[in-house]
Design an enzyme around this catalytic site. Sequence first.
Site, short mmCIF file in Angstrom:
data_model
loop_
_atom_site.label_atom_id
_atom_site.label_comp_id
_atom_site.label_asym_id
_atom_site.label_seq_id
_atom_site.Cartn_x
_atom_site.Cartn_y
_atom_site.Cartn_z
N LYS A 11 31.59 36.19 44.47
CA LYS A 11 30.91 37.49 44.47
C LYS A 11 29.47 37.38 43.95
CE LYS A 11 35.12 40.23 44.04
NZ LYS A 11 35.74 41.40 43.38
N PHE A 59 36.59 53.75 42.30
CA PHE A 59 35.59 52.68 42.15
C PHE A 59 35.02 52.19 43.47
CE2 PHE A 59 39.85 50.63 42.06
CZ PHE A 59 39.72 49.73 43.12
N THR A 93 42.79 40.37 37.83
CA THR A 93 41.63 41.12 38.33
C THR A 93 40.70 41.50 37.18
OG1 THR A 93 43.02 42.03 40.08
CG2 THR A 93 40.92 43.15 39.68
N HIS A 117 36.88 37.09 44.73
CA HIS A 117 37.93 37.91 45.36
C HIS A 117 39.06 37.00 45.80
CE1 HIS A 117 40.03 40.71 47.95
NE2 HIS A 117 40.07 39.74 48.84
#
Length: 139
Positions: A11, A59, A93, A117
């Site tokens: 990411k 979110f 996570t 991810h």
Amino acid sequence: MALERTLSIIKPNAVEDGHTGAILQRFEQEGFRVVAMRMAHLTRAQAEGFYAVHKERPFFADLVQFMTRSRVVLIVLEREDAIAHYRKVIGATDPAKAEPGTIRKLYAKSLQENAVHGSDAVETARFEIGWFFPGHDLA
Ligand code: CMP
């Protein structure tokens, strides 16, 4: 155990912070083979479509904003039992809940900026790989 493929995304926060090489090295050390890989600056449409399953979550808008902020690395990884093993290697996570030594514990900044991810099931992996690498979804 079956030979499986899973989609990894390094990411924006992890790419910006210079952790791409360390994360790729860790995947190879864990026995994953890189089947396909490219850098991309995701468009809003690509990020929204990829995370469509989360579109009703509070979110979602922030997540799309974050994922389109700068470049990511998109990777198809292959290994025996790839999906479960990958999830073990990256950790929970929420980095606050991730085990020591996991990629998220090492490189995440927050629940949202959680470095990588990972696909959570075979069917999800098939969709996610197909989204970025059509034709690479089957081992
Ligand atoms: P990822 O594994 O890419 O899947 C969905 C992403 O949404 C997750 O990692 C986080 O980056 C982000 N996210 C932000 N807030 C939450 C939340 N409360 N629960 C789950 N995921 C969240």
